[in-house]
Design a protein around this motif. Structure first.
Motif, PDB file in Angstrom:
ATOM      1  N   ALA A  98       0.832  -1.201   0.000  1.00 49.84           N
ATOM      2  CA  ALA A  98       0.000   0.000   0.000  1.00 49.84           C
ATOM      3  C   ALA A  98       0.869   1.253   0.000  1.00 49.84           C
ATOM      4  CB  ALA A  98      -0.914  -0.007   1.219  1.00 49.84           C
ATOM      5  N   THR A  99       0.355   2.314  -0.571  1.00 52.01           N
ATOM      6  CA  THR A  99       1.065   3.589  -0.582  1.00 52.01           C
ATOM      7  C   THR A  99       1.455   3.974   0.843  1.00 52.01           C
ATOM      8  OG1 THR A  99      -0.112   4.349  -2.552  1.00 52.01           O
ATOM      9  CG2 THR A  99       0.868   6.033  -1.145  1.00 52.01           C
ATOM     10  N   GLY A 100       2.707   4.341   1.011  1.00 46.93           N
ATOM     11  CA  GLY A 100       3.186   4.742   2.328  1.00 46.93           C
ATOM     12  C   GLY A 100       3.592   3.607   3.235  1.00 46.93           C
ATOM     13  N   VAL A 101       3.537   2.366   2.736  1.00 49.13           N
ATOM     14  CA  VAL A 101       3.922   1.202   3.548  1.00 49.13           C
ATOM     15  C   VAL A 101       5.227   0.629   3.020  1.00 49.13           C
ATOM     16  CG1 VAL A 101       3.309  -1.141   4.255  1.00 49.13           C
ATOM     17  CG2 VAL A 101       1.555   0.639   4.191  1.00 49.13           C
ATOM     18  N   SER A 102       6.231   0.578   3.865  1.00 47.06           N
ATOM     19  CA  SER A 102       7.536   0.017   3.502  1.00 47.06           C
ATOM     20  C   SER A 102       8.153  -0.590   4.747  1.00 47.06           C
ATOM     21  CB  SER A 102       8.459   1.109   2.949  1.00 47.06           C
ATOM     22  OG  SER A 102       8.833   2.019   3.980  1.00 47.06           O
ATOM     23  N   LYS A 103       9.302  -1.211   4.574  1.00 51.12           N
ATOM     24  CA  LYS A 103      10.029  -1.697   5.746  1.00 51.12           C
ATOM     25  C   LYS A 103      10.286  -0.554   6.725  1.00 51.12           C
ATOM     26  CE  LYS A 103      12.513  -5.702   3.845  1.00 51.12           C
ATOM     27  NZ  LYS A 103      13.810  -6.385   3.772  1.00 51.12           N
ATOM     28  N   ALA A 104      10.626   0.601   6.189  1.00 54.53           N
ATOM     29  CA  ALA A 104      10.968   1.747   7.039  1.00 54.53           C
ATOM     30  C   ALA A 104       9.770   2.263   7.815  1.00 54.53           C
ATOM     31  CB  ALA A 104      11.564   2.870   6.192  1.00 54.53           C
ATOM     32  N   THR A 105       8.617   2.421   7.166  1.00 47.48           N
ATOM     33  CA  THR A 105       7.467   3.015   7.854  1.00 47.48           C
ATOM     34  C   THR A 105       6.955   2.130   8.973  1.00 47.48           C
ATOM     35  OG1 THR A 105       5.886   2.094   6.246  1.00 47.48           O
ATOM     36  CG2 THR A 105       6.780   4.290   5.797  1.00 47.48           C
ATOM     37  N   THR A 106       6.896   0.827   8.729  1.00 53.80           N
ATOM     38  CA  THR A 106       6.387  -0.070   9.767  1.00 53.80           C
ATOM     39  C   THR A 106       7.390  -0.213  10.903  1.00 53.80           C
ATOM     40  OG1 THR A 106       5.051  -1.245   8.116  1.00 53.80           O
ATOM     41  CG2 THR A 106       5.431  -2.363  10.205  1.00 53.80           C
ATOM     42  N   LEU A 107       8.679  -0.266  10.572  1.00 55.22           N
ATOM     43  CA  LEU A 107       9.696  -0.305  11.624  1.00 55.22           C
ATOM     44  C   LEU A 107       9.666   0.979  12.441  1.00 55.22           C
ATOM     45  CD1 LEU A 107      12.137  -1.611  13.012  1.00 55.22           C
ATOM     46  CD2 LEU A 107      13.589  -0.592  11.230  1.00 55.22           C
ATOM     47  N   ALA A 108       9.537   2.124  11.795  1.00 53.27           N
ATOM     48  CA  ALA A 108       9.490   3.399  12.508  1.00 53.27           C
ATOM     49  C   ALA A 108       8.285   3.464  13.435  1.00 53.27           C
ATOM     50  CB  ALA A 108       9.450   4.555  11.512  1.00 53.27           C
ATOM     51  N   ARG A 109       7.146   2.974  12.957  1.00 54.91           N
ATOM     52  CA  ARG A 109       5.943   2.958  13.786  1.00 54.91           C
ATOM     53  C   ARG A 109       6.137   2.039  14.988  1.00 54.91           C
ATOM     54  NH1 ARG A 109      -0.261   1.968  11.783  1.00 54.91           N
ATOM     55  NH2 ARG A 109      -1.090   1.105  13.719  1.00 54.91           N
ATOM     56  N   TRP A 110       6.699   0.847  14.771  1.00 56.15           N
ATOM     57  CA  TRP A 110       6.922  -0.103  15.854  1.00 56.15           C
ATOM     58  C   TRP A 110       7.871   0.500  16.890  1.00 56.15           C
ATOM     59  CZ3 TRP A 110      10.555  -2.986  18.420  1.00 56.15           C
ATOM     60  CH2 TRP A 110      10.096  -4.125  19.106  1.00 56.15           C
ATOM     61  N   CYS A 111       8.916   1.152  16.416  1.00 57.86           N
ATOM     62  CA  CYS A 111       9.878   1.770  17.338  1.00 57.86           C
ATOM     63  C   CYS A 111       9.256   2.930  18.113  1.00 57.86           C
ATOM     64  CB  CYS A 111      11.096   2.265  16.554  1.00 57.86           C
ATOM     65  SG  CYS A 111      12.188   0.957  15.959  1.00 57.86           S
ATOM     66  N   ALA A 112       8.494   3.768  17.420  1.00 57.36           N
ATOM     67  CA  ALA A 112       7.874   4.921  18.081  1.00 57.36           C
ATOM     68  C   ALA A 112       6.958   4.487  19.210  1.00 57.36           C
ATOM     69  CB  ALA A 112       7.108   5.754  17.057  1.00 57.36           C
ATOM     70  N   ASP A 113       6.240   3.388  19.017  1.00 56.00           N
ATOM     71  CA  ASP A 113       5.344   2.883  20.056  1.00 56.00           C
ATOM     72  C   ASP A 113       6.104   2.453  21.303  1.00 56.00           C
ATOM     73  OD1 ASP A 113       3.150   3.308  18.463  1.00 56.00           O
ATOM     74  OD2 ASP A 113       2.946   1.229  17.818  1.00 56.00           O
ATOM     75  N   ARG A 114       7.394   2.232  21.159  1.00 51.93           N
ATOM     76  CA  ARG A 114       8.217   1.770  22.279  1.00 51.93           C
ATOM     77  C   ARG A 114       9.263   2.800  22.697  1.00 51.93           C
ATOM     78  NH1 ARG A 114       5.943  -1.565  19.300  1.00 51.93           N
ATOM     79  NH2 ARG A 114       5.117  -3.550  20.090  1.00 51.93           N
ATOM     80  N   GLY A 115       9.134   3.994  22.165  1.00 54.25           N
ATOM     81  CA  GLY A 115      10.032   5.075  22.546  1.00 54.25           C
ATOM     82  C   GLY A 115      11.454   4.909  22.050  1.00 54.25           C
TER      83      GLY A 115
END
Length: 273
Positions: A194-211
């Motif tokens: 999907a547009t805006g979905v990549s290894k980077a975006t999902t990893l960044a989201r996962w990391c942000a949720d954990r500070g």
């Protein structure tokens, strides 16, 4: 090996095929030990792969029960320890169909496969030993597959051509449909999210949720689908066998994947903590 300087590290994000895994698809004893060493030192381990979630259960026999896996180039998150899909980021059904139509026009002879939470479907002409045949739910034209009730859950499209060079196929596909989806590759096939979905975006989201900040992440990769992740991470390594584009864009160097390049970096990283 030429390790760049980096701030304190909290997370190791590594691609699998061509990076952590050897050419035969296994993980060496040294690499297994390095992953355990990193977790014992308090580091998070995240596998970030183009592989589908359905492949992670068998792979964990080699990698060990470490952390989570961001699968399908960011399209899904899989809990390795609990052996379950946590979440996925599907394409809109209308975008998936539009991508198929655009690539058929641009790349006559192309065939498609689709990954979604309940399994895997593909067209009759689509064959690939890489992704296996386990979990196949439907073999039918892409339009029929995308017309099914679960079409709205498709989080990855695979596109294969019998003749075209993969890099040329990627170039032409991006021109034809790059405004409809994220298109990349880590293999002879195109991999579409999907547009805006990549290894980077999902990893960044996962990391942000954990500070966890990007500066606290060390990432490893080898193919074009790894480039967004390698650009996002505070410290990035391309393995010696990486695609030329990845070698050109990534400052750090790890050894070849058949020579435990990632393990060597992890060992030195943990020793420096």
């Amino acid at each position: 090996m030429n390790p760049p300087p980096h701030p304190p590290v909290r997370l190791i994000a590594t691609d699998l095929d061509g990076t952590l895994l050897r050419s035969d698809g296994t993980v060496s004893a040294r690499t297994q030990a390095a992953l355990t060493l990193a977790e014992d030192a308090g580091l998070c381990i995240v596998f970030v792969t183009g592989r589908p979630p359905r492949w992670m259960e068998s792979l964990s026999e080699h990698t060990g029960p470490h952390g989570v896996a961001i699968c399908s180039n960011g399209g899904a998150v899989y809990d390795v320890r609990r052996k379950e899909l946590v979440e996925s980021f599907p394409l809109r059904a209308e975008d998936a169909l539009a991508v198929v139509e655009a690539l058929r026009r641009e790349l006559p002879g192309v065939s498609f496969a689709f990954e979604y939470p309940s399994g895997f479907s593909h067209e009759p002409d689509y064959t690939s030993q890489m992704w296996g045949s386990d979990g196949v739910q439907r073999i039918a034209p892409a339009e029929e597959i995308l017309g099914a009730a679960d079409a709205h859950t498709v989080f990855k499209i695979l596109a294969k051509h019998p003749d075209l060079d993969p890099d040329e196929m990627l170039r032409r596909a991006c021109l034809a449909a790059g405004d409809l989806a994220e298109i990349t590759r880590s293999s002879p096939m195109l991999e579409i999210s999907a547009t805006g979905v990549s290894k980077a975006t999902t990893l960044a989201r996962w990391c942000a949720d954990r500070g966890i900040a990007a500066e606290e992440v060390v990432a490893f990769g080898d193919m074009p689908n790894d480039l967004p992740m390698l650009a996002w991470a505070g410290t990035a390594y391309a393995v010696a066998n990486a695609h030329p584009q990845v070698l050109a864009a990534t400052p750090g160097r790890a050894g070849d994947h058949d020579e435990d390049g990632v393990a060597e970096v992890i060992e030195k990283l943990v020793a420096s903590l």
